[in-house]
Design an enzyme around this catalytic site. Structure first.
Site, PDB file in Angstrom:
ATOM      1  N   PRO A  73       0.841  -1.202   0.000  1.00 31.53           N
ATOM      2  CA  PRO A  73       0.000   0.000   0.000  1.00 31.53           C
ATOM      3  C   PRO A  73       0.873   1.247   0.000  1.00 31.53           C
ATOM      4  O   PRO A  73       1.799   1.357   0.811  1.00 31.53           O
ATOM      5  CB  PRO A  73      -0.785  -0.127   1.322  1.00 31.53           C
ATOM      6  CG  PRO A  73       0.073  -0.986   2.195  1.00 31.53           C
ATOM      7  CD  PRO A  73       0.805  -1.926   1.284  1.00 31.53           C
ATOM      8  N   GLN A 128      -6.304  -1.466   3.484  1.00 33.47           N
ATOM      9  CA  GLN A 128      -5.482  -1.082   4.629  1.00 33.47           C
ATOM     10  C   GLN A 128      -6.098   0.134   5.303  1.00 33.47           C
ATOM     11  O   GLN A 128      -6.358   1.151   4.651  1.00 33.47           O
ATOM     12  CB  GLN A 128      -4.044  -0.754   4.236  1.00 33.47           C
ATOM     13  CG  GLN A 128      -3.182  -0.514   5.483  1.00 33.47           C
ATOM     14  CD  GLN A 128      -1.768  -0.077   5.195  1.00 33.47           C
ATOM     15  OE1 GLN A 128      -1.554   1.030   4.724  1.00 33.47           O
ATOM     16  NE2 GLN A 128      -0.804  -0.941   5.484  1.00 33.47           N
ATOM     17  N   CYS A 158       3.576   3.146   9.038  1.00 40.27           N
ATOM     18  CA  CYS A 158       3.784   4.413   8.346  1.00 40.27           C
ATOM     19  C   CYS A 158       4.514   5.407   9.253  1.00 40.27           C
ATOM     20  O   CYS A 158       4.046   5.688  10.363  1.00 40.27           O
ATOM     21  CB  CYS A 158       2.447   4.999   7.906  1.00 40.27           C
ATOM     22  SG  CYS A 158       2.611   6.603   7.068  1.00 40.27           S
ATOM     23  N   HIS A 231       8.119  -4.892   7.351  1.00 32.91           N
ATOM     24  CA  HIS A 231       9.083  -4.033   6.668  1.00 32.91           C
ATOM     25  C   HIS A 231      10.381  -4.114   7.465  1.00 32.91           C
ATOM     26  O   HIS A 231      10.430  -3.723   8.629  1.00 32.91           O
ATOM     27  CB  HIS A 231       8.574  -2.591   6.609  1.00 32.91           C
ATOM     28  CG  HIS A 231       9.454  -1.689   5.798  1.00 32.91           C
ATOM     29  ND1 HIS A 231       8.948  -0.671   5.026  1.00 32.91           N
ATOM     30  CD2 HIS A 231      10.797  -1.639   5.610  1.00 32.91           C
ATOM     31  CE1 HIS A 231       9.936  -0.038   4.418  1.00 32.91           C
ATOM     32  NE2 HIS A 231      11.066  -0.614   4.766  1.00 32.91           N
ATOM     33  N   ASN A 271       9.062  -7.459   3.469  1.00 39.25           N
ATOM     34  CA  ASN A 271       8.939  -6.215   2.712  1.00 39.25           C
ATOM     35  C   ASN A 271      10.167  -5.355   3.000  1.00 39.25           C
ATOM     36  O   ASN A 271      10.727  -5.424   4.077  1.00 39.25           O
ATOM     37  CB  ASN A 271       7.644  -5.496   3.136  1.00 39.25           C
ATOM     38  CG  ASN A 271       7.483  -4.119   2.520  1.00 39.25           C
ATOM     39  OD1 ASN A 271       7.189  -3.148   3.212  1.00 39.25           O
ATOM     40  ND2 ASN A 271       7.666  -4.009   1.219  1.00 39.25           N
ATOM     41  N   GLY A 273      13.341  -3.145   0.530  1.00 41.68           N
ATOM     42  CA  GLY A 273      14.622  -3.318  -0.137  1.00 41.68           C
ATOM     43  C   GLY A 273      14.675  -4.396  -1.188  1.00 41.68           C
ATOM     44  O   GLY A 273      15.733  -4.647  -1.766  1.00 41.68           O
TER      45      GLY A 273
END
Length: 495
Positions: A73, A128, A158, A231, A271, A273
């Site tokens: 997202p 999301q 985020c 992430h 998630n 890179g």
């Protein structure tokens, strides 16, 4: 009465034939006959997704693939228009909406089609949401149910100052796993689809592996969450921008693989890179009987063995002797459960660089190979000419549907602008498109007016070659893994 999945494409009063599409514990209906002229609002048709309790005898049950590959997202990028383009290129990649604040959904209840509507072809699709108010999160979930999303994901990753500051949500919520567990329980109580969490590996100086494990343990123990998207960077909340938060904090893939080891009952998607399809495949550990396949470069051969689709934990995988061509499905129980790419689905990346460079978005060479290399489908031979022919039908059907000329032709066509990046004629085509924005009233006329700048052989060639990936991206990850995690408190039992 069945609820609608956003918008439904119609062109006559001819009934749509429906299929029930099952994904683990739930199913959705989609039309197998779609008409190409107009999108209508949610009150006018009944193409939908419902809990898989029963199906009519005439309906055909079909399964769509697990989330081995998904597109992250991204604000201002994973719009309805991008997702439509992405689905034309890949039939199996899981797509995510932009993050939508729970307050936006609640306060825009009379205008939800603008924020939540999508065409049935976009399945499988994940909504999301973000927020820090349990009441609004509950209301937003209930309102979203009518649109038939396949999963609901909660944003705990985020780092934007607008989100973690004024909004007090996003990655800041990693500091409050108790609230996240409550929020996920509230979401689950108000929907019938799976719920997931997307997070970082830490925040500021709260970045040890044990602190990450504490977060995962507490959330999964106090809520029905069994799937986390990780992430593999921490977030720095002060002094750097969201863009810098995607590059300055170092990647620690060993934390992700530590989670696989220490939480075998949970599912994790990696998630951060990962820039290419080949790098996506390299995240996966191969069981001993598949190591030879990897070393002999059999990843790209045609599929002969097809995995079952059962509980989603990998125990239903029954590879044939030549199943080397389907490493993602065959390796689920031994390596990464799934891979999520973000800006690699938009940008052309210098795969030799340590980090992505900000070249224009290039969905073709990423998404164009997902179905064959990740999911093992035979190549479809889809071309960019065909993609544009179908996209212009969609584009013209949605121009101005929200009033005040929104979306306009520039909004709709934005995801397409670098479909031909680095190809002959691309620079001239883009200049022509920019001029045509001021002159053309439809996407079809814009395409017809400008496409002559691109050679026919480019338009009619399928994607055939993946962008090379970094071979050493995960070479030493298992040697760097942290010590095993031991829970610091008695395990809670989610009921």
């Amino acid at each position: 009465m069945m609820k609608v999945a956003g918008y439904c494409m119609i062109g006559s009063l001819t009934p749509l034939s429906l299929h029930c599409v099952k994904t683990d514990n739930y199913c959705r209906f989609l039309s197998s006959q779609l008409f190409q002229k107009s999108y209508i609002s949610k009150g006018a048709c009944h193409s939908c997704k419902i809990r898989c309790l029963s199906t009519a005898p005439s309906m055909v049950v079909q399964e769509y693939r697990p989330p081995h590959f998904s597109v992250a997202p991204m604000m201002d990028w994973t719009t309805n228009h991008y997702r439509t383009l992405a689905r034309l290129i890949s039939k199996h990649a899981w797509l995510y909406t932009e993050m939508i604040a729970a307050e936006t959904i609640v306060y825009q209840e009379g205008n939800l089609d603008r924020f939540l509507g999508f065409s049935p072809e976009q399945h499988p699709i994940v909504l999301q949401i973000g927020g820090s108010n349990l009441e609004n999160i509950a209301k937003a979930t209930k309102l979203a149910n009518a649109y038939g999303y396949d999963e609901i994901n909660f944003n705990c990753g985020c780092p934007s100052p607008r989100v973690v500051g004024h909004g007090c949500f996003g990655v800041r919520l990693m500091l409050d796993p108790k609230f996240v567990g409550e929020a996920m329980s509230v979401i689950a109580a108000n929907t019938g689809v799976p719920v997931t969490v997307k997070c970082r590996i830490g925040v500021d100086d709260r970045d040890s592996y044990n602190e990450l494990c504490d977060f995962i343990y507490k959330v999964s123990s106090s809520s029905p969450v069994k799937h986390f998207i990780i992430h593999s960077r921490k977030a720095l909340l002060n002094g750097i921008s969201p863009a810098e938060n995607r590059s300055i904090p170092p990647l620690k893939y060993e934390y992700y693989y530590g989670l696989l080891r220490d939480f075998p009952d949970l599912r994790f998607t990696i998630n951060g890179g990962i820039n290419t399809i080949e790098e996506s495949l390299s995240t996966l550990s191969f069981p001993p009987h598949l190591n030879a396949c990897k070393s002999q470069n059999f990843l790209h051969t045609a599929v002969e063995g097809i995995p079952g689709h059962g509980n989603g934990n990998g125990d239903d995988i029954l590879p044939s002797p030549s199943f080397c061509s389907q490493p993602v499905n065959a390796a689920r129980s031994a390596g990464a459960h799934g891979v999520m790419l973000g800006r690699a689905a938009f940008y052309n990346l210098d795969a030799s660089a340590a980090e992505p460079v900000g070249w224009p978005m290039l969905p073709w060479q990423t998404l164009g190979l997902v179905d064959s290399l990740v999911y093992g489908d035979a190549p479809t031979g889809i071309t960019r000419r065909k993609v544009l022919e179908e996209f212009q039908v969609y584009g013209d059907s949605v121009l101005g549907i929200h009033g005040n000329n929104r979306p306009n032709i520039r909004d709709v066509f934005k995801p397409v602008l670098n479909l031909f990046h680095s190809e002959p004629g691309n620079a001239i085509w883009k200049r022509n498109v920019d001029a045509a924005f001021h002159e053309c009233g439809t996407v079809k006329s814009l395409v017809e007016e400008t496409l002559g700048a691109i050679p026919d052989w480019v338009l009619d060639s399928p994607v055939v070659k993946p962008i090379p990936g970094r071979e050493d991206l995960f070479s030493d990850v298992h040697n760097l893994m942290p010590p095993s995690y031991t829970a610091r408190e008695p395990k809670l039992s989610y009921a």
